[in-house]
Design an enzyme around this catalytic site. Structure first.
Site: not given
Length: 385
Positions: A107, A130, A156, A255, A279
């Protein structure tokens, strides 16, 4: 309970080991958690079609994801703060994934930075990104991912703004600022002495590794949540993929897709794959479960890109269900976080063994001897077939 017979046993072990605020962060969803429950309930309600007198003496669980041979059609999904569940936790999880022959995805908001995970493993791993207002910082992260040898980027897109997660406020992870918030979390930590010794004392540094340069020294959880609120970019649009593509040459996986129209847009934008995902029920509550959203999306784009899925997967049976609904691979989320919290690398390794064993039973009793034979024919007559 000292040993886990199922992934849900690991959930209970994690609850007993972690400070309350960390367990609630892993376990919870947004608002009333309707979608969180739907993910689990809808997937577990999918009926598999049992077949008999098939030769299932040889089962092949291997497949390929984005040009990489994998031992199982699963990957460890990106989870924020996962490294706080065990000492340098993302490194431990990445090692378990490497030994199992599956991908691990780090992440953006991990405790362990990209270089640390790369140094602690020998196999390439995925990186999740992100859309951040500071494009220069994003470019630096992409450069770090390239330098670390990451072989896929998971972008994401369902978090232009953070969801409202009531459990985080109730537990003191969010909302409780300053000394009061710190003391509240510290009190929860000392009530879990094994975690306090392993992670709280010996798991330093406690900063979020990849974003530490922009958070600054001596930053805490309040600083992190403030950074998220201020830096996640609500202006993100499909045109921003050009920025990503200009700095990333490897496979690009989008995603957070829940609608066939968005899936088609991802294919038209040149994505290599998508993750059908809500999510984990942590963003917009009330949206469809992944099990409900997956079949029409797979029908719309399954021949144009690789469709992955996550959400509600707790067992190897659930993995087979997702594959039968149209996914080519499944991201495991909470189950690896629970296992990591309970037993570190050994827990994640054992969790993957449980998943594999359950998949083998499900495949044998549905007459599917290889991953590519798992289709909607493995489902009882429903609206999904």
């Amino acid at each position: 309970m000292r040993q886990a017979a199922s992934t849900l046993d690991y959930r209970e072990l994690a609850r007993r080991r972690l400070p309350h605020f960390l367990f609630e962060y892993i376990d919870g969803g947004s608002y009333a958690e309707v979608t969180l429950r739907r993910n689990v309930d809808d997937l577990s309600a999918i009926a598999l079609r049992q077949r008999v007198l098939c030769d299932v003496s040889t089962l092949d669980l291997t497949t390929s994801l984005f040009g990489r041979a994998v031992a199982l059609p699963v990957a460890l999904a990106p989870i924020g703060l996962a490294g706080m569940n065990a000492r340098r936790g993302e490194v431990q999880a990445a090692r378990a994934a490497e030994k199992a022959g599956i991908p691990f995805c780090l992440s953006t908001v991990s405790a362990c930075p990209l270089p640390e995970v790369a140094a602690g493993t020998s196999a390439p791993f995925w990186f999740q990104l992100y859309m951040i207002r500071d494009r220069g910082f994003m470019a630096e992260l992409l450069d770090l991912a390239t330098a670390a040898g990451c072989d896929a980027l998971v972008f994401t897109v369902d978090m232009p703004v953070p969801g409202s997660r009531y459990r985080d406020y109730r537990s003191g992870l969010a909302g409780a600022s300053g000394m009061a918030g710190g003391l509240r979390r510290a009190w929860q930590a000392v009530q879990r002495p094994a975690w306090a010794w392993d992670v709280g004392l010996h798991g330093r540094p406690h900063q979020l590794g990849n974003v530490a340069p922009v958070l600054g020294k001596n930053s805490g959880l309040e600083d992190f949540f403030a950074w998220m609120r201020n830096n996640f970019d609500p202006k993100v649009s499909w045109s921003d993929l050009e920025f990503i593509r200009s700095r990333w040459s490897g496979p690009l996986i989008i995603k957070g897709i829940l609608d066939p129209e968005d899936a088609r847009a991802a294919a038209e934008a040149g994505a290599d794959g998508i993750v059908v995902s809500n999510h984990g029920g942590r963003q917009l509550d009330g949206v469809p479960s992944t099990a409900q959203a997956l079949p029409p999306i797979a029908d719309a784009v399954g021949d144009k890109l690789t469709v992955l899925a996550d959400g509600g997967v707790r067992t190897g049976l659930d993995v087979v269900r997702m594959l039968a609904l149209g996914a080519k691979g499944v991201l495991l989320g909470r189950v690896w976080a629970y296992a990591l919290a309970a037993r570190g690398e050994a827990g994640v390794a054992h969790m993957l063994q449980l998943i594999e064993a359950e998949m083998r039973v499900a495949m044998a009793l549905t007459g599917c001897t290889s991953i590519d034979k798992i289709s909607r024919d493995a489902l009882v007559e429903t609206g999904y077939r």
